[in-house]
Design an enzyme around this catalytic site. Structure first.
Site, PDB file in Angstrom:
ATOM      1  N   ARG A  73       7.119  -3.451  26.216  1.00 52.48           N
ATOM      2  CA  ARG A  73       8.094  -4.469  26.584  1.00 52.48           C
ATOM      3  C   ARG A  73       8.162  -5.540  25.492  1.00 52.48           C
ATOM      4  O   ARG A  73       7.128  -5.920  24.910  1.00 52.48           O
ATOM      5  CB  ARG A  73       7.651  -5.091  27.910  1.00 52.48           C
ATOM      6  CG  ARG A  73       8.620  -6.028  28.569  1.00 52.48           C
ATOM      7  CD  ARG A  73       9.980  -5.414  28.807  1.00 52.48           C
ATOM      8  NE  ARG A  73      10.591  -5.872  30.035  1.00 52.48           N
ATOM      9  CZ  ARG A  73      11.901  -5.919  30.220  1.00 52.48           C
ATOM     10  NH1 ARG A  73      12.743  -5.555  29.257  1.00 52.48           N
ATOM     11  NH2 ARG A  73      12.401  -6.308  31.371  1.00 52.48           N
ATOM     12  N   TYR A 121      25.165 -12.038  30.195  1.00 54.21           N
ATOM     13  CA  TYR A 121      24.626 -10.668  30.125  1.00 54.21           C
ATOM     14  C   TYR A 121      25.062  -9.866  31.352  1.00 54.21           C
ATOM     15  O   TYR A 121      25.547  -8.738  31.244  1.00 54.21           O
ATOM     16  CB  TYR A 121      23.092 -10.731  30.049  1.00 54.21           C
ATOM     17  CG  TYR A 121      22.395  -9.406  30.273  1.00 54.21           C
ATOM     18  CD1 TYR A 121      22.332  -8.447  29.268  1.00 54.21           C
ATOM     19  CD2 TYR A 121      21.789  -9.114  31.505  1.00 54.21           C
ATOM     20  CE1 TYR A 121      21.692  -7.226  29.477  1.00 54.21           C
ATOM     21  CE2 TYR A 121      21.144  -7.906  31.716  1.00 54.21           C
ATOM     22  CZ  TYR A 121      21.103  -6.968  30.700  1.00 54.21           C
ATOM     23  OH  TYR A 121      20.478  -5.766  30.918  1.00 54.21           O
ATOM     24  N   THR A 170      22.409  -2.379  35.312  1.00 53.82           N
ATOM     25  CA  THR A 170      21.239  -3.198  35.624  1.00 53.82           C
ATOM     26  C   THR A 170      21.344  -3.927  36.954  1.00 53.82           C
ATOM     27  O   THR A 170      22.445  -4.294  37.387  1.00 53.82           O
ATOM     28  CB  THR A 170      21.034  -4.259  34.515  1.00 53.82           C
ATOM     29  OG1 THR A 170      20.125  -5.273  34.988  1.00 53.82           O
ATOM     30  CG2 THR A 170      22.329  -4.965  34.149  1.00 53.82           C
ATOM     31  N   ASP A 172      26.326   0.934  14.727  1.00 56.96           N
ATOM     32  CA  ASP A 172      26.277  -0.299  15.511  1.00 56.96           C
ATOM     33  C   ASP A 172      27.291  -0.173  16.640  1.00 56.96           C
ATOM     34  O   ASP A 172      28.405   0.324  16.422  1.00 56.96           O
ATOM     35  CB  ASP A 172      26.620  -1.484  14.596  1.00 56.96           C
ATOM     36  CG  ASP A 172      26.287  -2.815  15.231  1.00 56.96           C
ATOM     37  OD1 ASP A 172      26.827  -3.128  16.307  1.00 56.96           O
ATOM     38  OD2 ASP A 172      25.461  -3.545  14.649  1.00 56.96           O
ATOM     39  N   GLN A 189      12.332  -0.650  24.139  1.00 57.37           N
ATOM     40  CA  GLN A 189      11.326  -0.105  25.077  1.00 57.37           C
ATOM     41  C   GLN A 189      11.771   1.237  25.659  1.00 57.37           C
ATOM     42  O   GLN A 189      11.060   2.257  25.570  1.00 57.37           O
ATOM     43  CB  GLN A 189      11.097  -1.096  26.223  1.00 57.37           C
ATOM     44  CG  GLN A 189      10.261  -0.519  27.359  1.00 57.37           C
ATOM     45  CD  GLN A 189      10.192  -1.412  28.575  1.00 57.37           C
ATOM     46  OE1 GLN A 189       9.178  -2.062  28.784  1.00 57.37           O
ATOM     47  NE2 GLN A 189      11.232  -1.447  29.395  1.00 57.37           N
ATOM     48  N   GLU A 222      20.658  -6.904  37.262  1.00 54.88           N
ATOM     49  CA  GLU A 222      21.212  -8.236  36.983  1.00 54.88           C
ATOM     50  C   GLU A 222      22.652  -8.344  37.465  1.00 54.88           C
ATOM     51  O   GLU A 222      23.156  -9.440  37.696  1.00 54.88           O
ATOM     52  CB  GLU A 222      21.171  -8.516  35.471  1.00 54.88           C
ATOM     53  CG  GLU A 222      19.952  -9.245  34.992  1.00 54.88           C
ATOM     54  CD  GLU A 222      19.876 -10.702  35.441  1.00 54.88           C
ATOM     55  OE1 GLU A 222      18.815 -11.084  35.955  1.00 54.88           O
ATOM     56  OE2 GLU A 222      20.865 -11.449  35.287  1.00 54.88           O
ATOM     57  N   LYS A 272      27.461  -6.564  31.496  1.00 52.55           N
ATOM     58  CA  LYS A 272      26.988  -5.286  32.065  1.00 52.55           C
ATOM     59  C   LYS A 272      27.917  -4.799  33.176  1.00 52.55           C
ATOM     60  O   LYS A 272      28.111  -3.597  33.348  1.00 52.55           O
ATOM     61  CB  LYS A 272      25.561  -5.447  32.599  1.00 52.55           C
ATOM     62  CG  LYS A 272      24.486  -5.398  31.505  1.00 52.55           C
ATOM     63  CD  LYS A 272      24.298  -3.978  30.960  1.00 52.55           C
ATOM     64  CE  LYS A 272      23.168  -3.885  29.971  1.00 52.55           C
ATOM     65  NZ  LYS A 272      23.020  -2.550  29.376  1.00 52.55           N
TER      66      LYS A 272
END
Ligand code: NAP
Ligand code: G4F
Length: 326
Positions: free
Chosen positions: A186, A151, A127, A56, A12, A129, A155
Site C-alpha cells: 500500500r 476523485y 470504488t 498514459d 499496489q 468512494e 470514478k
C-alpha cells in the site's frame, strides 16, 4: 496463451494482479507512464517477464498503440489518481486521469476491436468512494451513488461510462466496486500504511509520534491479494456485470490504531497520536460497509485474510523495512 494489458501496473493492485496473471500463464503487458518512471525496475523485478509499454491514460494515441502492441484478450484499467485527499487540491488532473482516462481507454478498445465488440474483455476499477454519503447500509451494486470528492465524482463518471459502453456497443466491460483493500504494498499516503509505518518506527525509536486527521471514519478493509482474484474472476464470466468486493465488516481508524499498536506491545496509543487539521477532509465519507453477496454467489469469490491478520502483516512488513534501514 492468454494476453492481458494492465494500466496502473506500478501500483499496489497492479503488482498483485500481475503476479496472479503470470502464475496463470498469461503474457502480461503493463502500461507505464513518464520518461523515466522510478518504479520500472521494481516492477520488472517483482513481475519477471512482464512487458512494459510506455503510455498514459490522458494520451489516447498511446493507448491505441499499447493495444496494438499487447493484442490483449483482457484489459484491466487500474491506473488512476487514487488518493482522495490529493483530488481536492488537483481536481482537474484527477478528472482527466481517473475520469476521462476511462473513456479514452474504452474508446481505444472499441476502435481496436473493429467489428467484434467482444474481442477484448475490460475491467474498470470502480470504488466504494462512489457511495460517499451512503444512502444504504450495507452498500451493494444497486445502492444510489453520492460521491463526496473530486476523485469519487471522476470514478462515478468512469463507472457509468463502462456501463454505457457495455450497453451501447455490447462490449464485455465489467466494473468491480471495490471497498478499501490494503497490503504491505500500500502507498504510504493512505491511512493504514501511514499508521503501520509509524508504529514500526515508534517501536524502533525512530519516530516520536504520528499526526492524523479524522479518527472516527469507518472503512471496510480487506487484503489486496484477495481482491485482484475477484477482478480476474469477473472477466471469466460469460456476461459482463458489476460486482461489489468487500469484507462485510467495518472498522474505525481508532480500531486500526488499537490493533497496530497492540501488535508491537503498546496498549495505550494516545500519547503517540496527534490530531492535525491538515489531514481533515473538506467532505468526509463517514462509513463504508459493503455487501459482497453477489460476488460470492455468482463468482464464487472468497477472501482469505481477516482484518487482524491484515494489520499484523502490514506492521510486520514495516518493522522489517525500518529495521533494515536503521
Ligand atoms: P495506486 O497504488 O495508487 O496505483 C495507481 C496507479 O495508477 C499507479 O500505477 C500509477 O502510476 C497509475 N497512474 C496514475 N496516473 C496515470 C496516468 N496518467 N496514466 C496511466 N497510469 C497512471 O492504486 P491501487 O490501490 O493499486 O488501486 C488500483 C485502482 O483501483 C485505482 O484505480 C484505484 O482508484 C482503484 N481502487 C482502489 C482501492 C483500494 O482500496 N486500493 C479501492 C477501490 C478502487 P505511477 O506509479 O506512474 O504513478
Ligand atoms: O486511507 P485513506 O486515504 O483511504 P480512502 O480515502 O478511504 O480511499 C481509499 O479507498 C477507496 C475505496 O473506498 C479507494 F477508492 C481510494 O483510491 C483509496 O484507495 O483514508 C481512509 C480514512 C479517511 O476517512 C480519512 O479521512 O482515513 C482517514 N484519515 C485520518 N487521518 C486519514 C488520515 N487518511 C489519510 N490518508 N491520512 C491521514 O492522516
Amino acid at each position: 496463451m492468454q494476453r492481458a494489458l494492465i494500466t496502473g501496473i506500478t501500483g499496489q493492485d497492479g503488482l498483485y494482479l500481475g503476479e496472479l496473471l503470470l502464475s496463470k500463464g498469461y503474457e502480461v503487458y503493463g502500461l507505464i507512464r513518464g520518461q523515466n518512471n522510478p518504479k520500472r525496475e521494481m516492477v520488472e523485478a517483482t513481475l519477471p517477464g512482464v512487458k512494459l509499454i510506455q503510455g498514459d491514460l490522458t494520451d489516447f494515441a498511446s493507448l491505441l498503440r499499447a493495444l496494438e502492441i499487447a493484442q490483449p484478450d483482457e484489459v484491466y484499467n487500474l491506473g488512476a489518481i487514487s488518493f482522495v485527499a490529493y483530488s481536492w487540491d488537483n481536481p482537474l488532473v484527477t478528472t482527466d486521469i481517473t475520469g476521462k482516462g476511462v473513456v479514452n481507454l474504452l474508446e481505444a478498445i472499441r476502435i481496436y476491436s473493429g467489428d467484434d465488440p467482444r474481442k477484448v474483455r475490460y475491467y474498470q476499477a470502480s470504488t466504494s468512494e462512489m457511495f460517499g454519503r451512503v444512502q444504504e447500509v450495507p452498500q451493494r451494486e444497486t445502492t444510489l451513488l453520492w460521491p463526496r470528492s473530486p476523485y469519487g465524482v471522476a470514478k462515478v463518471f468512469g463507472h457509468y461510462m463502462t456501463i454505457n459502453y457495455r450497453e451501447s456497443y455490447g462490449m464485455h466491460a465489467s466494473s468491480g466496486i471495490l471497498f478499501n483493500h490494503e497490503s504491505p504494498r500500500r502507498g504510504y499516503e493512505f491511512v493504514t500504511r501511514k499508521i503501520t509505518n509509524a508504529v514500526a518506527r515508534i517501536k524502533l525509536g525512530l519516530q516520536d509520534d504520528i499526526s492524523l486527521g479524522n479518527l472516527d471514519s469507518k472503512r471496510d478493509w480487506g487484503f489486496a491479494g484477495d481482491y485482484v482474484r475477484g477482478m480476474w474472476q469477473m472477466l471469466q464470466q460469460p456476461e459482463p456485470d458489476d460486482y461489489v468486493l468487500a469484507t462485510g465488516e467495518t472498522h474505525s481508524i481508532r480500531e486500526f490504531l488499537d490493533l497496530a499498536f497492540k501488535h508491537v506491545g503498546i496498549e495505550d496509543w494516545a500519547p503517540y497520536v496527534k490530531q492535525d487539521p491538515r489531514f481533515m477532509r473538506p467532505a468526509e465519507v463517514d462509513l463504508l460497509l459493503g455487501d459482497p453477496a453477489k460476488a460470492e454467489k455468482k463468482l464464487g469469490w472468497t477472501r482469505e485474510v481477516e482484518f487482524p491478520e491484515l494489520v499484523s502483516m502490514m506492521v510486520d512488513n514495516d518493522l522489517r523495512i525500518q529495521s533494515a534501514l536503521r
